[in-house]
Design a protein around this motif. Structure first.
Motif, PDB file in Angstrom:
ATOM      1  N   GLN A  76       0.836  -1.198   0.000  1.00  0.00           N
ATOM      2  CA  GLN A  76       0.000   0.000   0.000  1.00  0.00           C
ATOM      3  C   GLN A  76       0.876   1.255   0.000  1.00  0.00           C
ATOM      4  N   LYS A 134      -7.467  -0.713  -6.304  1.00  0.00           N
ATOM      5  CA  LYS A 134      -8.008  -0.025  -5.130  1.00  0.00           C
ATOM      6  C   LYS A 134      -6.957   0.873  -4.480  1.00  0.00           C
ATOM      7  N   ALA A 138      -7.542   4.871  -4.192  1.00  0.00           N
ATOM      8  CA  ALA A 138      -7.520   5.535  -2.886  1.00  0.00           C
ATOM      9  C   ALA A 138      -6.507   6.672  -2.870  1.00  0.00           C
ATOM     10  N   HIS A 141      -7.982   9.615  -4.789  1.00  0.00           N
ATOM     11  CA  HIS A 141      -8.992  10.307  -3.976  1.00  0.00           C
ATOM     12  C   HIS A 141      -8.312  11.203  -2.934  1.00  0.00           C
ATOM     13  N   ARG A 142      -7.247  10.690  -2.352  1.00  0.00           N
ATOM     14  CA  ARG A 142      -6.493  11.476  -1.372  1.00  0.00           C
ATOM     15  C   ARG A 142      -5.914  12.718  -2.041  1.00  0.00           C
TER      16      ARG A 142
END
Length: 203
Positions: A76, A134, A138, A141-142
């Protein structure tokens, strides 16, 4: 993905590790299609039934071995407050590309096999492709929340386009390198404003 032996007892982790190591080694050396269950079991030094106690098919075994190793290359993305999202995305893509280059032939063989088996295809997408989609979505979006990405951009669509770009490169033997990672992030984060001429033509 790994199963348990009868009676609910945990499988022997050493045997599982040996089978995954053997599968990756043989597939990298010979190609997915040319590697048999028997060859993997022999390389690992275990009985063929031991393999079937853990995985239903050769594809499941190879996928798990690849998934497990992938964690070292595509974790991540870190979202520290002092790091720009475009930098985090570029670093993430470089790590992904490192893994894709390392296992390019293996992954191409797996993708080809997945086209012949709907269940295997779903497993490959769910466990390998979707988690990275994903992660990137994410991160985008951040970026919007922090004002680094224009609010009218669609993070889900951008993530799909990013994956389309590097899967296309992978399957067609194109370069997967830091230059591509930089070019992708530049296209996403430095999109020029629409010119008045373009607005007039499209209106």
């Amino acid at each position: 993905m790994t199963k348990k032996v009868s009676g609910g007892r945990p499988t022997d982790e050493r045997a599982s590790a040996a089978l995954k190591t053997a599968a990756l080694h043989l597939v990298r050396e010979n190609g997915y299609e040319k590697v048999s269950i028997a060859a993997i079991a022999k390389e690992a030094g275990v009985a063929r039934q031991t393999l079937y106690n853990r995985w239903n098919t050769k594809a499941d075994l190879v996928l798990e071995a690849v998934f497990e190793q992938t964690g070292n290359y595509a974790a991540q993305p870190a979202l520290e407050e002092d790091k720009r999202c475009r930098v985090a995305l570029e670093e993430f893509l470089i790590n992904v590309f490192e893994h894709l280059n390392k296992d390019r032939d293996t992954l191409c063989s797996i993708i080809a096999a997945a086209q012949k088996d709907v269940t295997f295809n779903a497993s490959f997408y769910t466990h390998f492709v979707l988690p990275r989609e994903k992660m990137i979505t994410a991160l985008l979006h951040r970026a919007q929340e922090r004002g680094e990405l224009l609010p009218d951009r669609n993070p889900e669509m951008i993530s799909t386009m990013i994956h389309g770009a590097f899967w296309y490169r992978l399957l067609n033997r194109g370069a997967l390198d830091a230059r591509l990672a930089k070019d992708i992030t530049t296209e996403i984060f430095e999109r020029p404003p629409t010119s008045p001429e373009c607005v007039a033509v499209g209106s």
